[in-house]
Design a protein around this motif. Structure first.
Motif, PDB file in Angstrom:
ATOM      1  N   ALA A  17      32.865  -9.549  69.941  1.00 22.74           N
ATOM      2  CA  ALA A  17      33.934  -8.695  69.401  1.00 22.74           C
ATOM      3  C   ALA A  17      34.481  -7.792  70.497  1.00 22.74           C
ATOM      4  CB  ALA A  17      33.397  -7.866  68.250  1.00 22.74           C
ATOM      5  N   PHE A  18      35.774  -7.593  70.462  1.00 25.17           N
ATOM      6  CA  PHE A  18      36.432  -6.723  71.439  1.00 25.17           C
ATOM      7  C   PHE A  18      37.348  -5.761  70.705  1.00 25.17           C
ATOM      8  CE2 PHE A  18      35.731 -10.755  73.668  1.00 25.17           C
ATOM      9  CZ  PHE A  18      35.063 -10.333  74.803  1.00 25.17           C
ATOM     10  N   ASP A  19      37.345  -4.532  71.157  1.00 26.48           N
ATOM     11  CA  ASP A  19      38.306  -3.558  70.654  1.00 26.48           C
ATOM     12  C   ASP A  19      39.364  -3.384  71.740  1.00 26.48           C
ATOM     13  OD1 ASP A  19      39.793  -1.466  69.791  1.00 26.48           O
ATOM     14  OD2 ASP A  19      38.110  -0.136  69.344  1.00 26.48           O
ATOM     15  N   LEU A  20      40.514  -3.948  71.521  1.00 25.01           N
ATOM     16  CA  LEU A  20      41.530  -3.975  72.577  1.00 25.01           C
ATOM     17  C   LEU A  20      42.148  -2.613  72.869  1.00 25.01           C
ATOM     18  CD1 LEU A  20      43.295  -7.385  71.864  1.00 25.01           C
ATOM     19  CD2 LEU A  20      41.256  -6.885  73.219  1.00 25.01           C
ATOM     20  N   GLU A  21      41.796  -1.632  72.018  1.00 24.38           N
ATOM     21  CA  GLU A  21      42.255  -0.272  72.311  1.00 24.38           C
ATOM     22  C   GLU A  21      41.469   0.320  73.478  1.00 24.38           C
ATOM     23  OE1 GLU A  21      44.802   0.929  70.639  1.00 24.38           O
ATOM     24  OE2 GLU A  21      44.861  -0.874  69.396  1.00 24.38           O
ATOM     25  N   LYS A  22      40.288  -0.223  73.696  1.00 27.76           N
ATOM     26  CA  LYS A  22      39.444   0.289  74.778  1.00 27.76           C
ATOM     27  C   LYS A  22      39.730  -0.490  76.049  1.00 27.76           C
ATOM     28  CE  LYS A  22      35.641   1.516  71.682  1.00 27.76           C
ATOM     29  NZ  LYS A  22      34.255   1.182  71.278  1.00 27.76           N
ATOM     30  N   PRO A  23      40.039   0.201  77.125  1.00 32.31           N
ATOM     31  CA  PRO A  23      40.405  -0.489  78.374  1.00 32.31           C
ATOM     32  C   PRO A  23      39.323  -1.455  78.874  1.00 32.31           C
ATOM     33  CG  PRO A  23      40.898   1.845  78.535  1.00 32.31           C
ATOM     34  CD  PRO A  23      40.165   1.669  77.255  1.00 32.31           C
ATOM     35  N   GLU A  24      38.051  -1.046  78.762  1.00 29.65           N
ATOM     36  CA  GLU A  24      36.991  -1.912  79.277  1.00 29.65           C
ATOM     37  C   GLU A  24      36.881  -3.194  78.445  1.00 29.65           C
ATOM     38  OE1 GLU A  24      36.642   1.071  78.076  1.00 29.65           O
ATOM     39  OE2 GLU A  24      34.896   1.303  76.754  1.00 29.65           O
ATOM     40  N   LEU A  26      39.371  -4.513  76.760  1.00 28.24           N
ATOM     41  CA  LEU A  26      40.582  -5.288  77.051  1.00 28.24           C
ATOM     42  C   LEU A  26      40.393  -6.133  78.303  1.00 28.24           C
ATOM     43  CD1 LEU A  26      43.569  -5.877  76.368  1.00 28.24           C
ATOM     44  CD2 LEU A  26      44.180  -3.918  77.788  1.00 28.24           C
ATOM     45  N   THR A  27      39.835  -5.499  79.334  1.00 29.18           N
ATOM     46  CA  THR A  27      39.595  -6.218  80.592  1.00 29.18           C
ATOM     47  C   THR A  27      38.609  -7.363  80.383  1.00 29.18           C
ATOM     48  OG1 THR A  27      39.903  -4.126  81.765  1.00 29.18           O
ATOM     49  CG2 THR A  27      38.870  -5.937  82.985  1.00 29.18           C
ATOM     50  N   ALA A  28      37.543  -7.054  79.650  1.00 35.20           N
ATOM     51  CA  ALA A  28      36.522  -8.080  79.416  1.00 35.20           C
ATOM     52  C   ALA A  28      37.084  -9.238  78.596  1.00 35.20           C
ATOM     53  CB  ALA A  28      35.327  -7.464  78.709  1.00 35.20           C
ATOM     54  N   ARG A  58      48.295 -17.952  75.374  1.00 35.53           N
ATOM     55  CA  ARG A  58      48.420 -16.660  76.063  1.00 35.53           C
ATOM     56  C   ARG A  58      47.487 -15.651  75.413  1.00 35.53           C
ATOM     57  NH1 ARG A  58      53.903 -14.209  75.963  1.00 35.53           N
ATOM     58  NH2 ARG A  58      53.417 -14.250  73.743  1.00 35.53           N
ATOM     59  N   PHE A  59      46.942 -14.803  76.245  1.00 34.71           N
ATOM     60  CA  PHE A  59      46.006 -13.792  75.760  1.00 34.71           C
ATOM     61  C   PHE A  59      46.631 -12.926  74.667  1.00 34.71           C
ATOM     62  CE2 PHE A  59      44.347  -9.437  76.070  1.00 34.71           C
ATOM     63  CZ  PHE A  59      43.014  -9.675  75.755  1.00 34.71           C
ATOM     64  N   GLU A  60      47.913 -12.628  74.826  1.00 40.33           N
ATOM     65  CA  GLU A  60      48.597 -11.734  73.893  1.00 40.33           C
ATOM     66  C   GLU A  60      48.671 -12.313  72.479  1.00 40.33           C
ATOM     67  OE1 GLU A  60      49.716 -12.580  76.878  1.00 40.33           O
ATOM     68  OE2 GLU A  60      49.364 -10.675  77.894  1.00 40.33           O
ATOM     69  N   ASP A  61      48.485 -13.637  72.357  1.00 39.20           N
ATOM     70  CA  ASP A  61      48.612 -14.276  71.047  1.00 39.20           C
ATOM     71  C   ASP A  61      47.294 -14.340  70.272  1.00 39.20           C
ATOM     72  OD1 ASP A  61      51.292 -14.658  71.481  1.00 39.20           O
ATOM     73  OD2 ASP A  61      50.999 -16.623  72.422  1.00 39.20           O
ATOM     74  N   LEU A  62      46.243 -13.807  70.857  1.00 40.80           N
ATOM     75  CA  LEU A  62      44.972 -13.808  70.137  1.00 40.80           C
ATOM     76  C   LEU A  62      45.116 -12.995  68.849  1.00 40.80           C
ATOM     77  CD1 LEU A  62      42.376 -13.298  73.035  1.00 40.80           C
ATOM     78  CD2 LEU A  62      42.722 -15.359  71.669  1.00 40.80           C
TER      79      LEU A  62
END
Lengths: 75, 369
Positions: A17-24, A26-28, A58-62
């Motif tokens: 799971a990733f929280d894309l609001e968090k920069p780390e 997002l990078t991961a 594209r990553f943005e489409d996740l």
């Protein structure tokens, strides 16, 4: 946005799971996605569980739910 | 085994008649052109080594089928009215199978046409035997084959690591016959652990399948029914609950095989389903194909019976079918509108183009024969 990437593997699948609001995160998540693309995996995004999926290039489409199918081979 | 007709003499007579026609001249020239290296036409010669080789190949194929327990008897006859040769096979329990080969196939394809035809017949024998509940092979021979396959897979056959076990389950898990003499895992405790992990992985894969494809689809497969899948490019498929050749292309009945490596069965099924639904061209490029005849969209199938290619992948088929259909149209004049090519399916070449024909249809009456 929070996203989950479920990678099929020998254990069934491994969910990350990733929280894309968090920069780390997002990078991961971006690094993970790039690595999957390099391995020719098919990433299918589901707006929510049970909905119709769409392949993601594209990553943005996740989306919220994403299933990763390892590269298929001829049987 | 009843083998009632002189196969070679029969086809020699068919071909002699065909050689006199303009169509024969045109198609033979085309065949040579496409193959790139002209060679002697085998059926007309009779005296050539190739002819004897063909006869031997035909008879040995029949004999192998019989020895494998696939057929009990076979006979071959000519149907003058339809201008075809008919191979009748008796599979046992009053189950019979009939396959035909046309003079057009023979004149254009020669030995390769017969080889390809017999391969297709061989595949069909297994399919029909399965459908009628007849044993797939001579059991004794199957055990030997299984052993040979496993010997090739693991040498020496000691303790398998987990990845290998998954791989072997994928390869052999659908077979009911368990190979003997193999130590899957030496230690009972390790075996129990692995079995538990396998069950957990299977359950997890089932959950992911249900989550992504729905419970109805899962129940459908569990009930042994094929699941309808629509490709992103419009193709229609059936997905079956099995690890190999799990997809049937509805357009032509071809069995297609692609796998998601190293995952439990339901992950594999979901993966194939998702790839078809979201990236059908990738699936078609990757999958190996057995049987079938026509490509989605009505593109002419590579007529393997014409002897151009043997075993093919779909990728080859798409390119080659287009090229072949175009060249055929250019090479054949209006008098050849009834020419037929035979692969695993059929293509009817007319003066205006190529048209797919269901092999089950009576194309002879429609072409005025």
């Amino acid at each position: 946005m929070k996203i989950t990437i479920r990678k099929m593997d020998k254990t069934g699948d491994t969910a990350v799971a990733f929280d894309l609001e968090k920069p780390e995160d997002l990078t991961a998540a971006r690094a993970e996605f790039d690595a999957l693309m390099k391995r020719n995996a098919t990433v299918v995004a589901f707006p929510k569980a049970g909905a119709q999926g769409e392949t993601v290039k594209r990553f943005e489409d996740l989306q919220e739910e994403n299933v990763v199918v390892p590269a298929i081979v001829g049987g | 085994m009843a083998f009632t007709t002189d196969f070679l003499a029969l086809f020699r007579s068919i071909v002699r008649e065909r050689e006199e026609t303009r169509r024969m001249t045109a198609t033979e020239a085309l065949r040579r052109q496409l193959e790139g290296s002209p060679r002697e036409f085998v059926f007309g010669g009779g005296r050539s080594r190739a002819s004897r080789s063909l006869e031997s190949f035909f008879q040995s194929t029949i004999e192998n089928w019989r020895a494998d327990g696939l057929i009990e008897a076979a006979d071959f006859s000519r149907n003058d009215e339809r201008d075809i040769g008919v191979l009748r096979l008796h599979l046992g329990r009053e189950v019979t199978l009939e396959h035909t080969i046309t003079s057009a196939e023979l004149t254009m394809g020669g030995t390769e046409a017969v080889r390809s035809w017999l391969r297709a017949v061989g595949t069909d024998i297994v399919r029909v035997r399965t459908r009628h509940g007849l044993p797939e092979r001579n059991p004794r021979r199957r055990v030997v084959d299984m052993g040979a396959n496993l010997d090739r897979t693991v040498n020496p056959p000691l303790i398998f690591d987990e990845a290998t076990q998954v791989q072997i389950r994928q390869m052999y898990g659908h077979l009911t016959l368990r190979p003997g003499g193999i130590n899957w895992v030496a230690d009972e405790a390790v075996r129990a652990d692995l079995e538990r992990e396998r069950r957990e992985a299977d359950e997890k894969a089932e959950q992911l399948f249900i989550r992504s494809a729905g419970e109805e689809a899962f129940r459908h497969l569990e009930a042994g029914k094929p699941l309808a899948v629509r490709g992103s490019a419009g193709g229609k498929y059936h997905l079956h609950k099995r690890s190999t050749f799990c997809v049937t292309r509805l357009h032509d009945g071809a069995q297609m095989c692609a796998v998601v490596p190293g995952v439990p069965l339901y992950d594999h099924l979901l993966g194939i389903k998702l790839v078809i639904e979201t990236d059908e061209p990738r699936f078609i490029e990757t999958a190996n194909v057995s049987g079938g005849g026509l490509m989605p969209g009505g593109v002419a199938w590579v007529p393997s019976g014409v002897g151009m290619m043997g075993e093919m992948t779909t990728r080859h088929s798409v390119d080659f079918a287009s090229q072949y259909a175009n060249e055929m149209r250019q090479a054949l004049d209006a008098s050849a509108r009834d020419s037929m090519l035979y692969g695993h399916g059929m293509v009817l070449i007319t003066s205006t183009g190529a048209r797919a024909v269901n092999p089950a249809d009576n194309i002879f009456s429609s072409s005025g024969r």
